[in-house]
Write a protein that holds these residues in place. Structure first.
Motif, short mmCIF file in Angstrom:
data_model
loop_
_atom_site.label_atom_id
_atom_site.label_comp_id
_atom_site.label_asym_id
_atom_site.label_seq_id
_atom_site.Cartn_x
_atom_site.Cartn_y
_atom_site.Cartn_z
N ASP A 1 0.82 -1.21 0.00
CA ASP A 1 0.00 0.00 0.00
C ASP A 1 0.85 1.26 0.00
N TYR A 2 0.39 2.27 -0.77
CA TYR A 2 1.10 3.54 -0.89
C TYR A 2 0.10 4.69 -0.98
N HIS A 3 0.49 5.84 -0.49
CA HIS A 3 -0.22 7.09 -0.76
C HIS A 3 0.57 7.82 -1.83
N LEU A 4 -0.15 8.58 -2.68
CA LEU A 4 0.47 9.29 -3.80
C LEU A 4 0.12 10.77 -3.74
N GLY B 1 6.37 14.79 -7.42
CA GLY B 1 5.61 13.62 -7.00
C GLY B 1 6.26 12.90 -5.85
N TYR B 2 5.44 12.38 -4.96
CA TYR B 2 5.91 11.66 -3.79
C TYR B 2 5.00 10.48 -3.53
N ILE B 3 5.56 9.45 -2.91
CA ILE B 3 4.75 8.34 -2.40
C ILE B 3 5.24 8.03 -0.99
N GLN B 4 4.33 7.47 -0.19
CA GLN B 4 4.68 6.94 1.12
C GLN B 4 4.20 5.50 1.18
N SER B 5 5.10 4.61 1.54
CA SER B 5 4.70 3.23 1.74
C SER B 5 3.99 3.13 3.08
N LEU B 6 2.96 2.34 3.12
CA LEU B 6 2.17 2.18 4.35
C LEU B 6 2.43 0.78 4.88
N ILE B 7 3.40 0.68 5.77
CA ILE B 7 3.78 -0.62 6.30
C ILE B 7 3.71 -0.57 7.83
N PRO B 8 3.38 -1.71 8.45
CA PRO B 8 3.21 -1.73 9.90
C PRO B 8 4.45 -1.27 10.67
N GLU B 9 5.64 -1.56 10.15
CA GLU B 9 6.84 -1.20 10.90
C GLU B 9 7.28 0.24 10.66
N THR C 1 6.27 4.00 8.02
CA THR C 1 6.18 4.43 6.63
C THR C 1 7.54 4.92 6.14
N ARG C 2 7.72 4.85 4.84
CA ARG C 2 8.88 5.43 4.19
C ARG C 2 8.37 6.37 3.11
N THR C 3 9.05 7.49 2.97
CA THR C 3 8.65 8.49 1.98
C THR C 3 9.66 8.49 0.84
N TYR C 4 9.13 8.56 -0.40
CA TYR C 4 9.96 8.52 -1.60
C TYR C 4 9.60 9.70 -2.50
N GLN C 5 10.58 10.15 -3.27
CA GLN C 5 10.32 11.16 -4.29
C GLN C 5 10.33 10.48 -5.65
N LEU C 6 9.34 10.82 -6.46
CA LEU C 6 9.24 10.25 -7.80
C LEU C 6 10.10 11.06 -8.78
N ASP C 7 10.63 10.36 -9.78
CA ASP C 7 11.38 11.07 -10.81
C ASP C 7 10.42 11.72 -11.80
N GLU C 8 10.95 12.60 -12.61
CA GLU C 8 10.13 13.38 -13.55
C GLU C 8 9.35 12.49 -14.52
N GLU C 9 9.98 11.45 -15.03
CA GLU C 9 9.32 10.56 -15.98
C GLU C 9 8.13 9.84 -15.34
N SER C 10 8.31 9.40 -14.10
CA SER C 10 7.22 8.72 -13.39
C SER C 10 6.05 9.66 -13.13
N VAL C 11 6.36 10.90 -12.74
CA VAL C 11 5.31 11.89 -12.50
C VAL C 11 4.52 12.12 -13.79
N GLU C 12 5.22 12.27 -14.90
CA GLU C 12 4.53 12.50 -16.19
C GLU C 12 3.64 11.31 -16.55
N SER C 13 4.12 10.09 -16.34
CA SER C 13 3.31 8.90 -16.64
C SER C 13 2.07 8.84 -15.77
N LEU C 14 2.23 9.11 -14.48
CA LEU C 14 1.09 9.09 -13.57
C LEU C 14 0.11 10.21 -13.89
#
Length: 140
Positions: free
Chosen positions: A87-90, A98-106, A108-121
């Motif tokens: 599970d992730y939030h976007l 663009g950013y995502i956060q993984s939703l894990i019991p232990e 969350t981790r936050t990630y930054q999306l690259d430009e290509e991924s943001v454009e695709s989404l």
């Protein structure tokens, strides 16, 4: 000794990377409005659309430990696999960040999306009239 060092480095890198996402069967979307989910879940089964979410997740760069986003997300997505669901939030801003956060019991981790991924989404989400990209994303 050199081989042992190389093997240890590879082991550490693989332990810190994103999970193996190749076995993703479908993606479940749940859109948000303000601070809560709205509407029903949507199941994405088209391989091209699944690849958009898998690729964005795989190529995302982890941010500093403890980085948490305060802004409500655009949506929650779940990469559904044979054995588990990931599970992730976007978040996507009007400025193309663009950013995502993984939703894990232990934790969350936050990630930054690259430009290509943001454009695709963005391209994928343009098909949804109710999606409005965010003015900004705020962090704790």
């Amino acid at each position: 000794m050199k081989k042992l060092t190389v093997m240890l480095v590879l082991l550490l890198l693989s332990a810190c990377s994103n999970p193996d996402l190749e076995n993703t069967n479908d993606v479940t979307l749940r859109f948000w409005d303000e601070s809560e989910p709205v509407g029903n879940e949507e199941f994405i089964k088209e391989e091209r659309d699944i690849d958009t979410f898998v690729s964005a997740t795989e190529s995302a760069e982890v941010l500093e430990q403890g980085t948490v986003i305060n802004t409500p997300p655009l949506l929650r997505y779940t990469l559904r696999q044979d054995e588990e669901n990931l599970d992730y939030h976007l978040w996507i801003t009007e400025q193309g960040e663009g950013y995502i956060q993984s939703l894990i019991p232990e934790g969350t981790r936050t990630y930054q999306l690259d430009e290509e991924s943001v454009e695709s989404l963005e391209g994928f989400l343009e098909g949804y009239e109710t999606v409005a990209f965010l003015d900004e994303v705020t962090f704790e």
